[in-house]
Design a protein around this motif. Sequence first.
Motif, short mmCIF file in Angstrom:
data_model
loop_
_atom_site.label_atom_id
_atom_site.label_comp_id
_atom_site.label_asym_id
_atom_site.label_seq_id
_atom_site.Cartn_x
_atom_site.Cartn_y
_atom_site.Cartn_z
N LEU A 265 17.83 -51.21 72.80
CA LEU A 265 18.85 -50.26 73.28
C LEU A 265 18.81 -48.99 72.44
CD1 LEU A 265 21.97 -52.45 74.13
CD2 LEU A 265 20.10 -51.74 75.59
N ARG A 266 18.58 -49.14 71.14
CA ARG A 266 18.52 -47.95 70.27
C ARG A 266 17.31 -47.10 70.63
NH1 ARG A 266 20.66 -49.25 64.20
NH2 ARG A 266 22.70 -50.02 64.83
N ARG A 267 16.18 -47.76 70.88
CA ARG A 267 14.98 -47.00 71.27
C ARG A 267 15.22 -46.32 72.61
NH1 ARG A 267 12.26 -51.84 69.86
NH2 ARG A 267 11.87 -52.24 72.06
N GLY A 268 15.84 -47.05 73.54
CA GLY A 268 16.11 -46.49 74.88
C GLY A 268 17.04 -45.30 74.79
N PHE A 269 18.03 -45.42 73.91
CA PHE A 269 18.95 -44.29 73.72
C PHE A 269 18.19 -43.09 73.17
CE2 PHE A 269 21.73 -42.05 70.60
CZ PHE A 269 22.44 -41.32 71.54
N GLN A 270 17.26 -43.36 72.24
CA GLN A 270 16.47 -42.26 71.67
C GLN A 270 15.65 -41.56 72.77
OE1 GLN A 270 13.72 -43.51 68.60
NE2 GLN A 270 13.04 -41.41 68.22
N VAL A 271 15.07 -42.35 73.67
CA VAL A 271 14.30 -41.75 74.77
C VAL A 271 15.25 -40.94 75.66
CG1 VAL A 271 12.90 -42.21 76.83
CG2 VAL A 271 12.56 -43.58 74.76
N PRO B 67 8.77 -37.36 83.59
CA PRO B 67 9.43 -36.93 82.34
C PRO B 67 8.74 -37.45 81.09
CG PRO B 67 10.72 -38.66 83.41
CD PRO B 67 9.52 -38.43 84.28
N LEU B 68 7.93 -38.50 81.21
CA LEU B 68 7.39 -39.15 80.02
C LEU B 68 5.88 -38.97 79.91
CD1 LEU B 68 9.41 -42.48 80.35
CD2 LEU B 68 9.79 -40.68 78.66
N ALA B 69 5.40 -39.00 78.68
CA ALA B 69 3.96 -39.02 78.41
C ALA B 69 3.77 -39.79 77.12
CB ALA B 69 3.42 -37.60 78.27
N ASP B 70 2.62 -40.42 76.94
CA ASP B 70 2.37 -41.21 75.73
C ASP B 70 2.63 -40.35 74.49
OD1 ASP B 70 1.66 -43.26 77.35
OD2 ASP B 70 -0.51 -43.11 77.00
N GLY B 71 3.32 -40.92 73.52
CA GLY B 71 3.47 -40.28 72.22
C GLY B 71 4.56 -39.23 72.10
N ILE B 72 5.32 -38.94 73.17
CA ILE B 72 6.28 -37.82 73.04
C ILE B 72 7.54 -38.19 72.27
CG2 ILE B 72 5.53 -36.46 75.05
CD1 ILE B 72 7.97 -37.58 76.55
N VAL B 73 7.82 -39.47 72.12
CA VAL B 73 8.98 -39.88 71.32
C VAL B 73 8.44 -40.70 70.15
CG1 VAL B 73 11.12 -41.22 71.31
CG2 VAL B 73 10.49 -39.93 73.35
N SER B 74 8.87 -40.36 68.93
CA SER B 74 8.39 -41.12 67.76
C SER B 74 9.41 -42.18 67.39
CB SER B 74 8.25 -40.20 66.55
OG SER B 74 7.28 -39.26 66.80
N TYR B 75 9.02 -43.43 67.49
CA TYR B 75 9.90 -44.53 67.12
C TYR B 75 9.83 -44.76 65.61
CZ TYR B 75 10.53 -46.06 72.01
OH TYR B 75 10.88 -46.16 73.33
N ALA B 76 10.97 -45.13 65.04
CA ALA B 76 11.00 -45.41 63.60
C ALA B 76 10.16 -46.65 63.28
CB ALA B 76 12.44 -45.62 63.15
N ASP B 77 10.21 -47.64 64.17
CA ASP B 77 9.45 -48.87 63.95
C ASP B 77 8.01 -48.65 64.42
OD1 ASP B 77 8.36 -51.35 63.89
OD2 ASP B 77 9.53 -52.15 65.57
N GLU B 78 7.09 -48.64 63.46
CA GLU B 78 5.69 -48.29 63.77
C GLU B 78 5.02 -49.31 64.67
OE1 GLU B 78 3.51 -46.47 60.65
OE2 GLU B 78 5.11 -44.97 60.98
N ALA B 79 5.57 -50.53 64.68
CA ALA B 79 4.91 -51.60 65.45
C ALA B 79 5.15 -51.44 66.96
CB ALA B 79 5.43 -52.95 65.00
#
Length: 274
Positions: free
Chosen positions: A50-56, A205-217
């Motif tokens: 949910l946190r990642r989704g909110f970030q997107v 609206p999306l493309a690979d790599g446009i949002v940087s997640y804190a969790d590298e995995a």
Amino acid sequence: MFKKTILGVLALAAFALGGATVQAADEYPHTDQQDWSFAGVFGTYDQNQLRRGFQVYREVCSSCHALEYISFRNLAEEGGPHYSEDQVRALAAEYTVVDEMADGGEREGVPADRWPHPFPSEQIAAEANGGKAPPDLSLMAKARGIHMDFPWWVFNYFTAYQEAGADYIYNLLVSYEEPPAGEELDAGLHYNSYYSGHAIAMAAPLADGIVSYADEATPETVEQYSRDVAAFLQWTADPHMVSRKSTGFMVILFLIGLSILMYLVKRRIWRDAH
Ligand code: HEC
């Protein structure tokens, strides 16, 4: 009586199956159903997702789409993204909200404020998007669903399937393609093989790599972003799904227990009547 019912159900099933196969198979696009953490009777939202989704949503979708029914403080709710009160306060303060009572008609956001609209009016939103205003996303997961042929949807009653909105949003976001040769789209429309009619006013609206997640995995791919934002939008549309499902489960258990009890009572009362 029992036999008759079974025969009736079988006949109905055969009839419906026959009907389903006659229907053109490609009338509806295929839905790639995802394994959602919130699926099933015991499913729960995955806080990290949910946190990642909110970030997107925040970094990409919020430039066009509002979340009218979400206040900043909802993001601190348990069962949701569950940010701390301080995080939510800091987040709200990053936004300027319209408030007629404030000096100059605007002030810094506070947790009780609704998510701010990206456009000052529906008309301006439409003008900025080729004539179609981007719809509010808070209840979108409730407003959309997927098509299933008989008999598949029958199983939904048993699996407590309520993820059709998230499945729709995921499939929509991953289905942008080049239009097939010979197909012309009007200006401002984009080809999406999942969207009904295939021509949508929202550019991919999306493309690979446009949002940087804190969790590298976690992969930074269109598929992953789509899944995460779809899960987030399922939560905004149905934040109490998890508690509703567990209450439902307890009610069913109670009713089963009550039925057994009533059956025993009935046997005892009628024991001597012949
Ligand atoms: C540049 C502006 C813009 C951005 C950014 C954007 N959208 Fe849209 N979106 C639109 C417009 C315009 C429509 C209306 C499309 C139509 O009706 O043809 C739309 C429609 C939608 C719909 C409804 C489709 C339907 O079934 O009617 C969903 C769901 C959606 N967007 C999700 C998202 C998500 C999730 C994101 C972020 C990953 C996002 N959008 C980013 C402009 C945008």
